[in-house]
Scaffold this motif. Sequence first.
Motif, PDB file in Angstrom:
ATOM      1  N   GLU A 157       0.797  -1.219   0.000  1.00 45.08           N
ATOM      2  CA  GLU A 157       0.000   0.000   0.000  1.00 45.08           C
ATOM      3  C   GLU A 157       0.835   1.278   0.000  1.00 45.08           C
ATOM      4  N   ASN A 158       2.145   1.180   0.101  1.00 46.66           N
ATOM      5  CA  ASN A 158       2.966   2.386   0.131  1.00 46.66           C
ATOM      6  C   ASN A 158       3.122   2.977  -1.264  1.00 46.66           C
ATOM      7  N   ALA A 159       3.136   4.316  -1.341  1.00 49.39           N
ATOM      8  CA  ALA A 159       3.217   5.008  -2.628  1.00 49.39           C
ATOM      9  C   ALA A 159       4.531   4.724  -3.343  1.00 49.39           C
ATOM     10  N   ASP A 160       5.598   4.496  -2.582  1.00 50.11           N
ATOM     11  CA  ASP A 160       6.909   4.254  -3.203  1.00 50.11           C
ATOM     12  C   ASP A 160       7.230   2.768  -3.295  1.00 50.11           C
ATOM     13  N   ARG A 161       6.214   1.954  -3.437  1.00 51.16           N
ATOM     14  CA  ARG A 161       6.427   0.513  -3.609  1.00 51.16           C
ATOM     15  C   ARG A 161       7.100   0.252  -4.966  1.00 51.16           C
ATOM     16  N   PRO A 162       7.701  -0.941  -5.155  1.00 52.43           N
ATOM     17  CA  PRO A 162       8.349  -1.261  -6.431  1.00 52.43           C
ATOM     18  C   PRO A 162       7.388  -1.096  -7.599  1.00 52.43           C
ATOM     19  N   GLY A 163       7.936  -0.641  -8.731  1.00 50.72           N
ATOM     20  CA  GLY A 163       7.106  -0.331  -9.877  1.00 50.72           C
ATOM     21  C   GLY A 163       7.036  -1.443 -10.898  1.00 50.72           C
ATOM     22  N   ALA A 164       6.605  -1.042 -12.120  1.00 44.70           N
ATOM     23  CA  ALA A 164       6.378  -2.005 -13.188  1.00 44.70           C
ATOM     24  C   ALA A 164       7.659  -2.695 -13.622  1.00 44.70           C
ATOM     25  N   ASP A 165       8.806  -2.016 -13.505  1.00 44.64           N
ATOM     26  CA  ASP A 165      10.063  -2.633 -13.923  1.00 44.64           C
ATOM     27  C   ASP A 165      10.401  -3.833 -13.055  1.00 44.64           C
ATOM     28  N   ILE A 166      10.184  -3.705 -11.749  1.00 44.43           N
ATOM     29  CA  ILE A 166      10.432  -4.827 -10.839  1.00 44.43           C
ATOM     30  C   ILE A 166       9.409  -5.934 -11.070  1.00 44.43           C
ATOM     31  N   ALA A 167       8.149  -5.556 -11.276  1.00 45.76           N
ATOM     32  CA  ALA A 167       7.112  -6.553 -11.527  1.00 45.76           C
ATOM     33  C   ALA A 167       7.421  -7.356 -12.786  1.00 45.76           C
ATOM     34  N   SER A 168       7.896  -6.677 -13.811  1.00 44.71           N
ATOM     35  CA  SER A 168       8.243  -7.368 -15.050  1.00 44.71           C
ATOM     36  C   SER A 168       9.422  -8.318 -14.842  1.00 44.71           C
ATOM     37  N   LEU A 169      10.395  -7.876 -14.054  1.00 40.31           N
ATOM     38  CA  LEU A 169      11.565  -8.703 -13.786  1.00 40.31           C
ATOM     39  C   LEU A 169      11.178  -9.981 -13.046  1.00 40.31           C
TER      40      LEU A 169
END
Length: 248
Positions: A157-169
């Motif tokens: 729920e944090n705004a600075d959570r990992p983004g799409a690049d990490i999810a893709s990895l």
Amino acid sequence: MSVPYGTTAYEPHESPESPEEHLARLLGRTLNSFELPDETIRRLEGALAYDGSLHSAHHSAGLHRETYRHTWLLADGSALTLWELVHNTAPSGETQHEVYLDEEELGTATARLPLPPDAPYLELPALVQLAPVPETRHTYIPEGSPDHARRLLRRAENADRPGADIASLLATASGHHITQAFGHPCRTSRAGLCFSLYEHAFLLSNGAEISLWEIEHTATPDGRHMCEVYVSEDAARSAMERRAAQAS
């Protein structure tokens, strides 16, 4: 986009086995667990966290030997390690498990087995060089890792959570491992306020490793559980300090 408090139901954490369950399974499968001192067992009761890893292995002509390091974080802040020897060198050929207090005892037991103490070196021509294969830091679960990563990122729920690049990895991760971080898995700054920190390690398809750090806490206006995920341990611990300070 951040998720306001109270708008998303908390998804319960997919906790690994508890430290006590890891201990019970180890003692249940080892033939010589009765040789461990009672004081050692008493110290392990109520351990706060557990971590296990493969220490060494040798396979030759149908025989195998592996050694594992099992470490528990105790309530007094110290760590206690037990060493497990797994082999199939008995006349029956069945896999047997043994447990020892230290590496010296482990070495003595290993030396009795009809296997070399270390894996043999491969003799190569002088001009041929092989790049060393890095050892992984964890023993990984090889199934469902992309799904585990998606669920972890979805409940953050944090705004600075990992983004799409990490999810893709992590969409191609081939293994994962969950550990409750050593240190202070739970600190309270007021009644009912609790923090837990977990490392979610992932093994990627190219052999690289990446970790995400999850905080579970109740530092919310209504005391509900909240999950936050960060790309480094330092960032996660800093967030824990901020949340505790805000809630004090």
